[in-house]
Design an enzyme around this catalytic site. Sequence first.
Site, PDB file in Angstrom:
ATOM      1  CG  HIS A  65       4.295  -0.452  -3.832  1.00  0.00           C
ATOM      2  ND1 HIS A  65       4.699  -0.214  -2.946  1.00  0.00           N
ATOM      3  CD2 HIS A  65       3.173   0.042  -4.605  1.00  0.00           C
ATOM      4  CE1 HIS A  65       4.240   0.908  -2.945  1.00  0.00           C
ATOM      5  NE2 HIS A  65       2.795   0.844  -3.408  1.00  0.00           N
TER       6      HIS A  65
ATOM      7  CG  ASP B  54       1.767   4.211  -1.517  1.00  0.00           C
ATOM      8  OD1 ASP B  54       0.742   4.581  -1.182  1.00  0.00           O
ATOM      9  OD2 ASP B  54       1.558   3.166  -2.497  1.00  0.00           O
TER      10      ASP B  54
ATOM     11  CB  SER C 145       4.432  -2.676  -1.223  1.00  0.00           C
ATOM     12  OG  SER C 145       5.837  -2.585  -1.884  1.00  0.00           O
TER      13      SER C 145
END
EC number: 3.1.1.61
Lengths: 211, 274
Positions: free
Chosen positions: A46, A139, A19
């Site tokens: 992401h 996540d 991310s």
Amino acid sequence: MNAATPLGHRVGAIVIGASAGGVEVLSTLLPALPETIRAAVFVVLHQPPDRQSILAEIFSRKCKLPVREAEDKEPIEPGTIYFAPPNYHLLIEAGARIALSVDDLVQFSRPSIDVLFHSAADTYRERLLGILLTGWNEDGAAGLLAVHAVKGITIVQDPQSAEAPVMPQAAIRMHSPDFVLHPRAIADLLHGLEPAPATSGTSPARAAPAP
Amino acid sequence: MSQEFQIELPLLLEAIYLKYHYDFREYANASLKRRLSAALVRFGCRTLSQLQQRILHEPAIFPILLDYLTVQVTEMFRDPNYFKALREHVVPLLRTYPSLKIWVAGCSTGEEVYSLAILLREEGLLSRSLIYATDINPQALQRAEAGVFDIDRIPAFTESHRRSGGHSSLSDYYTAAFGRAVIDKSLKKHIVFSDHSLATDSVFAEVQLVSCRNVLIYFNRELQDRALGLFADALCRKGFLGLGSKESLRFTALAGAFADVSREDRIFQKKDRA
Ligand SMILES: C[S@@+](CC[C@H](N)C(=O)[O-])C[C@H]1O[C@@H](n2cnc3c(N)ncnc32)[C@H](O)[C@@H]1O
């Protein structure tokens, strides 16, 4: 795992989740993958949902392996790097095909790292190598645990080296990864994945991960 | 996923097919498994066998499970470029028909259909159009027919509408009241909502345009081929097919039956048979 088997022989697929700060780390990792590798590589990074799909193009220029944005029901080819498209989950389907979905966000994310890791763990089981990198949310932690649960190999970026330590820390809280490494060391490990010529006998690929 | 889960999954889908005539047997497995795992939690079942037992014997809970088996994620003017491309490449040809029939397959709660209806109104075509909006989820169809959307979603819809090349104001097409936006009746007049499954039903009309977005990704290749076969049969000569922004014909048996109109925006045109 059996220490006598080189990782490169064992790994059928690699999944990578990242991310915030991920582009930079991926720029270290993906170009390190050797041309001869047979494993397919799946990456969830992401991004804002309305972002144009440019990752594949950017990384194509840096990598030895072909880099593509994943397409629905595409047959998975060995030695290829697949990026999840913005705003779609990326999953591994039976029969060695890719699947996409617009299911709800998971961990506030679509694509979600958990979704990729779970479905890849389901398919590749102990032949899967999972790598979780820098990020500000959690996540991927549960997904990496799923990789661990099917006896796949797990690598977490050393939180100290991460621009955003939350994601790697969350993973380390959930299970004790096989490796916790700086990006450079992960790159070395990836570089050594191929059953190596005699000279690289001491490459990290031959070191047994912690049990 | 455990080995048992893999064994139980096809059994559950078979049971659902036999009992309720919903055919999920050829759906893509990976995301279905994920949603069924969530359903297990929702129903407090430990295994798919337990879930199967309940689904078979408690018909009242099947509609709840249906919301796990199907995915109702949608928005108005999703992927504005798709609608822009429709305006540019498809509308000019649609103008040449005295009357138009359009099929929105897998319409979910209606956002896509109303977007298309607004586009047709803006292009001066709605008055001679009939849109068939179909789905397998009755709750979604009901909401689609009601055409009531949460007002919080409107700003994003408005922005996407603008980016789709919309040349009127989205607010012309709804009335805001009590935190809701209610879609104008004058749009609904041109839409027929009905229950239709791409997995089990057949063609019901000849149409000039099929828009089927983010539905085929939930099918395996065989079922994708079936659905695309229906579209090819439903489309008139040189009719158009629009898919979701990450869906393609490349890996299907129907790849040769369609030509690219706008590759990037996933708009295709049926080829004349050789
Ligand atoms: C993700 S939604 C797509 C909604 C809309 N087309 C869009 O792109 O925004 C998928 C829809 O396909 C419907 N669907 C699933 N299986 C179907 C089938 N066999 N036949 C028709 N519709 C189906 C689901 O009920 C759901 O409403």
